[in-house]
Write an enzyme that holds these catalytic residues in place. Structure first.
Site, mmCIF file in Angstrom:
data_model
loop_
_atom_site.group_PDB
_atom_site.id
_atom_site.type_symbol
_atom_site.label_atom_id
_atom_site.label_comp_id
_atom_site.label_asym_id
_atom_site.label_seq_id
_atom_site.Cartn_x
_atom_site.Cartn_y
_atom_site.Cartn_z
ATOM 1 C CD GLU A 81 -1.537 4.177 8.273
ATOM 2 O OE1 GLU A 81 -1.282 4.584 9.441
ATOM 3 O OE2 GLU A 81 -1.688 4.931 7.309
ATOM 4 N NE ARG B 95 -3.495 2.347 2.685
ATOM 5 C CZ ARG B 95 -3.347 3.183 3.706
ATOM 6 N NH1 ARG B 95 -2.497 2.894 4.689
ATOM 7 N NH2 ARG B 95 -4.027 4.305 3.757
ATOM 8 C CG ASN C 108 -5.167 3.372 8.968
ATOM 9 O OD1 ASN C 108 -5.232 2.357 8.281
ATOM 10 N ND2 ASN C 108 -4.708 4.515 8.506
ATOM 11 C CE1 TYR D 3 -0.039 2.974 13.749
ATOM 12 C CE2 TYR D 3 -1.967 4.165 12.975
ATOM 13 C CZ TYR D 3 -0.750 3.577 12.723
ATOM 14 O OH TYR D 3 -0.233 3.568 11.457
ATOM 15 C CG HIS E 17 -1.030 9.139 3.412
ATOM 16 N ND1 HIS E 17 -1.028 7.784 3.673
ATOM 17 C CD2 HIS E 17 -0.798 9.741 4.598
ATOM 18 C CE1 HIS E 17 -0.786 7.579 4.960
ATOM 19 N NE2 HIS E 17 -0.642 8.759 5.539
ATOM 20 C CD GLU F 182 -4.749 7.754 9.807
ATOM 21 O OE1 GLU F 182 -4.466 6.677 10.373
ATOM 22 O OE2 GLU F 182 -4.145 8.824 10.036
#
Length: 463
Positions: free
Chosen positions: A371, A77, A294, A296, A121, A166
């Protein structure tokens, strides 16, 4: 550690972003982006770092794709730099920029690796920002033209087209708190940016459907796992309000064709949402082949009592301005460790929780982890290796959490580790290292960390 096997056909990949790795900021006709301007503004980034050189991927792409092949990745990606292929964000396309990505895609296909291209991005051409940026509707129309040009050029050679990475960050951090480019602090503008990013996704998604019907269509969201500090009704309402801003402002129009009513009511003191025109929500809701996720860390909130010092531990950078529009009475609390170098708490259970929630609410929507990864202060050992045991543990436990979600019924098709390479980590410059491959920024030498060797074993065994 115990072993877990993943379904046959599960996709293992890694991800990067153009401004974070490419460098060559002024070469071969590339124009300036908002991140060029922002990073060159004193005080905006740690140590004044910029992406001018980054990991020099523009010149070392063939070497980097060799690492991808050796890692055994099924997919890669990457993102396309809008100002590299269409400087200024409108008008003529730059053939040298298109040729760079065409070579990249062709080589990936030769290596048997699926190209997953992200159209945006965060590197908006500066000229479009000067004309209003994402709070301006015209930017969405320019994005539609850009999408038509780049999809037309790369065609069906790209396996998956991801419109945005995002958009939450682009809207709220770029135009709300100002900790990301372009650094504006305009609450109403941030909400207008939310809508125009959503609209641009719908417009570009329809371009993909028309010009590359064999390709898959995706968008990547950094969805928040938001938990209440107590079981009080006030804290539950704090979760609801932040969930509306963080998650449902995107999931609603993208997957259900409408903005949530409570979001519009909560933010009414800031904007009347008149920038949403008839037919916009229908345009936005183009069917997705896969929703990129994504993940985290998690978020802990409570209702502010109105007297104690406000807590803003949301993990999204320090600013006198909040990204949480019309939610000034919500506290973001610190959470128990351990933490990554970003200060983000490590909680793999949030990954499972998020995927199961999406599976319940959108049972027919395939998912992909686009991600997940961790920054740690890696050191080169006397033996020349980087023994990043904490990253290996982080990846193991989060990938296991994905497996737990699959066991729970979530349709998760793959996992992309962030990131392939150490890179320019936005406002943190080169101080934070997310890569499974170390980059020596003085020499540009690449060195596999132990996490890369571990991930290679995983891709080869699916276990």
């Amino acid at each position: 550690m115990t072993a877990r096997s993943f379904p046959e056909g599960f996709v293992w990949g890694s991800a990067t972003a153009a401004y974070q790795i490419e460098g060559a900021a002024t070469e071969d006709g590339r124009g300036p982006s908002i991140w060029d301007t922002y990073s060159h503004t004193p005080g905006r980034t740690l140590n004044g770092d910029t992406g001018d050189v980054a990991a020099d991927h523009y010149h070392r792409w063939a070497e980097d794709l060799g690492h991808i092949k050796e890692l055994g990745l099924d997919a890669y990606r990457f993102s396309i730099a809008w100002p590299r292929v269409q400087p200024g964000g409108s008008g003529a396309f730059n053939q040298a920029g298109i040729d760079f990505y065409s070579r990249l895609v062709d080589r990936l296909l030769e290596l048997g690796v699926r190209p997953v291209a992200t159209m945006y991005h965060w590197d908006l051409p500066q000229e479009l920002e000067d004309a209003g940026g994402w709070p301006a509707r015209d930017t969405a129309l320019r994005f539609q033209e850009y999408a038509a040009g780049i999809v037309g050029a790369l065609g069906d050679r790209v396996h998956t087209w991801t419109t945005f990475n995002e958009p939450w960050c682009s809207a709220y951090l770029g135009y709300g708190s100002g900790v990301h480019a372009p650094g504006r602090t305009e609450p109403a503008g941030a909400l207008a940016a939310v809508h125009h990013l959503n609209l641009a996704h719908g417009l570009a998604g329809r371009v993909v459907r028309e010009l590359a019907p064999a390709a898959e269509l995706s968008v990547t969201l950094n969805l928040h796992v938001i938990r209440p500090a107590s079981d009080s009704a006030a804290d539950a309402d704090a979760v609801r309000r932040i969930d509306a801003l963080a998650n449902r402002a995107f999931l609603g129009p993208l997957l259900s064709g409408a903005y949530p009513a409570d979001l519009l009511a909560d933010t009414a003191p800031v904007t009347d949402w008149s920038f949403v025109r008839d037919g916009d929500e229908k345009t936005i809701a183009v069917p997705l082949d896969v929703l990129g996720v994504n993940y985290y860390s998690t978020t802990l909130v409570r209702a502010w009592d109105g007297t104690s010092a406000r807590s803003d531990n949301d993990g999204h950078g320090s600013s006198a301005h909040t990204p949480w529009i019309a939610a000034d009475d919500v506290d973001f609390l610190p959470q128990p460790g351990p933490y990554t170098a970003m200060g983000w708490n490590i909680d793999p259970s949030g990954m499972t929780e998020l995927l199961l929630r999406l599976s319940r609410e959108y049972p027919n929507q395939p998912l992909m982890i686009t991600e997940n990864g961790a920054a740690f202060p890696d050191e080169v050992s006397p033996d020349g290796r980087i023994h990043d045991d904490r990253r290996v543990d982080y990846l193991y436990r989060h990938i296991d959490a994905v497996g737990a979600a699959i066991d729970g019924g979530a349709d998760v098709r793959g996992y992309f580790v962030w990131s392939l390479l150490d890179n320019f980590e936005w406002g943190y410059g080169y101080d934070r290292r997310f890569g499974i491959i170390r980059v020596d920024y003085d020499t540009q030498v690449r060195t596999w960390k132990d996490s890369a060797h571990w991930y290679q074993t995983l891709t080869r065994t699916n276990t």
